[in-house]
Design a protein around this motif. Structure first.
Motif, short mmCIF file in Angstrom:
data_model
loop_
_atom_site.label_atom_id
_atom_site.label_comp_id
_atom_site.label_asym_id
_atom_site.label_seq_id
_atom_site.Cartn_x
_atom_site.Cartn_y
_atom_site.Cartn_z
N LEU A 101 67.27 10.00 47.05
CA LEU A 101 66.44 11.17 47.51
C LEU A 101 67.48 12.25 47.96
CD1 LEU A 101 63.58 12.33 47.99
CD2 LEU A 101 63.80 11.66 50.46
N PHE A 102 68.23 11.96 48.75
CA PHE A 102 69.26 13.36 49.40
C PHE A 102 70.29 13.57 48.35
CE2 PHE A 102 67.19 11.61 52.81
CZ PHE A 102 66.53 12.40 53.34
N LEU A 103 70.85 12.64 47.62
CA LEU A 103 71.58 12.76 46.40
C LEU A 103 71.23 13.80 45.40
CD1 LEU A 103 73.60 9.56 45.09
CD2 LEU A 103 74.55 11.48 46.34
N ASP A 104 69.88 13.45 45.08
CA ASP A 104 69.23 14.43 43.81
C ASP A 104 68.74 15.75 44.54
OD1 ASP A 104 69.25 12.28 42.35
OD2 ASP A 104 67.08 11.76 42.59
N ALA A 105 68.85 15.98 45.92
CA ALA A 105 68.75 17.29 46.61
C ALA A 105 70.20 18.00 46.80
CB ALA A 105 67.97 17.16 47.74
N GLY A 106 71.15 17.41 46.34
CA GLY A 106 72.41 17.88 46.45
C GLY A 106 73.25 17.58 47.61
N HIS A 107 73.06 16.70 48.27
CA HIS A 107 73.66 16.38 49.37
C HIS A 107 74.98 15.44 49.23
CE1 HIS A 107 71.08 18.12 52.37
NE2 HIS A 107 70.00 17.69 51.75
N ASP A 108 76.05 15.44 49.97
CA ASP A 108 76.94 14.23 49.92
C ASP A 108 76.18 13.33 50.74
OD1 ASP A 108 78.97 15.52 48.47
OD2 ASP A 108 80.12 16.70 50.37
N VAL A 109 76.29 11.97 50.31
CA VAL A 109 75.85 10.84 50.89
C VAL A 109 76.83 9.58 51.07
CG1 VAL A 109 73.65 9.37 51.03
CG2 VAL A 109 73.46 11.52 50.19
N THR A 110 76.54 9.33 52.22
CA THR A 110 77.49 7.95 52.67
C THR A 110 76.28 6.98 53.01
OG1 THR A 110 79.39 9.18 53.44
CG2 THR A 110 79.24 6.71 54.18
N ALA A 111 76.11 5.90 52.04
CA ALA A 111 75.49 4.75 52.39
C ALA A 111 76.04 3.82 53.21
CB ALA A 111 74.88 4.09 51.18
N VAL A 112 75.62 3.29 54.55
CA VAL A 112 76.02 2.52 55.37
C VAL A 112 75.21 1.27 55.34
CG1 VAL A 112 76.52 2.01 57.73
CG2 VAL A 112 76.89 4.28 57.00
N GLU A 113 75.76 0.11 54.72
CA GLU A 113 74.78 -1.13 54.29
C GLU A 113 75.84 -2.42 54.57
OE1 GLU A 113 72.46 -4.06 53.78
OE2 GLU A 113 71.84 -1.94 53.85
N GLY A 141 76.80 4.93 42.16
CA GLY A 141 78.14 5.11 42.06
C GLY A 141 79.06 6.11 41.17
N GLY A 142 78.30 6.48 40.17
CA GLY A 142 78.81 7.25 39.16
C GLY A 142 78.70 8.83 39.75
N ASN A 143 77.72 8.95 40.81
CA ASN A 143 77.93 10.11 41.16
C ASN A 143 78.84 10.58 42.30
OD1 ASN A 143 77.00 12.56 43.12
ND2 ASN A 143 74.77 12.30 42.29
N PRO A 144 79.72 11.62 42.11
CA PRO A 144 80.81 11.91 43.13
C PRO A 144 80.46 12.33 44.48
CG PRO A 144 80.49 13.75 41.52
CD PRO A 144 79.54 12.68 41.07
N HIS A 145 79.19 12.70 44.75
CA HIS A 145 78.56 12.70 45.91
C HIS A 145 78.43 11.73 46.76
CE1 HIS A 145 79.04 17.24 45.24
NE2 HIS A 145 78.51 16.95 44.11
#
Length: 257
Positions: A57-69, A83-87
């Motif tokens: 949701l946030f990637l598609d809106a242009g954010h840099d996102v770090t998923a913590v899991e 993972g193919g998205n550089p952000h």
């Protein structure tokens, strides 16, 4: 509560989780932008990100996102999908030990997973990684239990066949608890309607993505699937049913204590 640790409850359900769990309404992101001042340039830490549904949701809106899991199977699924998205990046971490630098993110998000976290240690960790004035946003899809014959019968099916349903389901905090968690930093709350339109295979997958649904080989599995088939056939319209949610989001700042 199941003896299985919360970080491992979904390890054998990843494929169903990826395919059949709901996303989140775009109106929620619009609200964050309009009412809470969230900007596309903000860096997001999505904690308990699972397979990446909320991260997207946030990637598609242009954010840099770090998923913590912490769950390796879910983290790998997120990387395979996003993972193919550089952000986007994914790290092994928990709500009270994200391993992210101090003050390194503008927005911490948690979707669905917050009820598994220890409130006090999570608050300290989120306050540590947020920049001054940064926001935490806690949100989840809460399945409606009443309102249609399908929703009411589905709840009865889970009560009858779920392995530890009553101890796990709908453990989300109420408004007063969330206000207390944010304290003086509480900024706002909003609710949005959301739904999935599912055929039978998708409904079955949605059910099996739940940690309390007995897996194949369990004595309750076949009776549960038979009951689901009967319920779908009775309630479907044009080969689909509506799986309805209320999406709730609570936002605020956090102070180091």
């Amino acid at each position: 509560m199941s003896k299985l640790h919360s970080t491992e409850r979904f390890s054998d359900r990843v494929a169903d989780y990826v395919r059949y769990r709901p996303d989140y309404p775009a109106a929620m992101l619009d609200w964050l932008r309009r009412e809470q001042g969230v900007m596309p340039a903000w860096k997001v830490a999505d904690v308990g990100a699972g397979t990446g549904i909320s991260s997207k949701l946030f990637l598609d809106a242009g954010h840099d996102v770090t998923a913590v899991e912490p769950n390796a199977a879910m983290r790998d699924a997120a990387l395979a999908w996003l993972g193919g998205n550089p952000h986007f990046r994914a790290v092994d971490g928990t709500a009270d030990a994200t391993h992210l630098p101090d003050g390194s993110v503008d927005l911490v998000t948690v979707a669905q997973a917050f009820h598994w976290f220890d409130p006090a240690s999570t608050q300290r960790e989120f306050a540590r990684i947020l920049r001054p004035g940064g926001l935490a946003a806690i949100f989840w899809n809460s399945r409606r239990l009443t309102g249609t014959p399908f929703l009411e019968s589905y709840e009865a099916l889970l009560q009858r066949h779920g392995t530890d349903y009553t101890s796990v389901a709908e453990r989300y905090a109420d408004d007063d608890s969330m206000r207390a968690w944010f304290g003086t930093g509480w900024r706002g709350i909003a609710r949005f309607e959301h739904k999935q339109s599912l055929d039978f295979d998708a409904l079955r997958g949605r059910l099996m993505s739940s940690s309390y649904a007995p897996k194949e080989g369990h004595p309750q599995h076949e009776p549960m699937i038979a009951a689901l088939r009967e319920l779908f056939d009775r309630c479907q319209q044009d080969g689909r049913i509506s799986f309805d949610y209320d999406t709730r989001i609570i936002v605020g700042t956090l102070q180091n204590t």
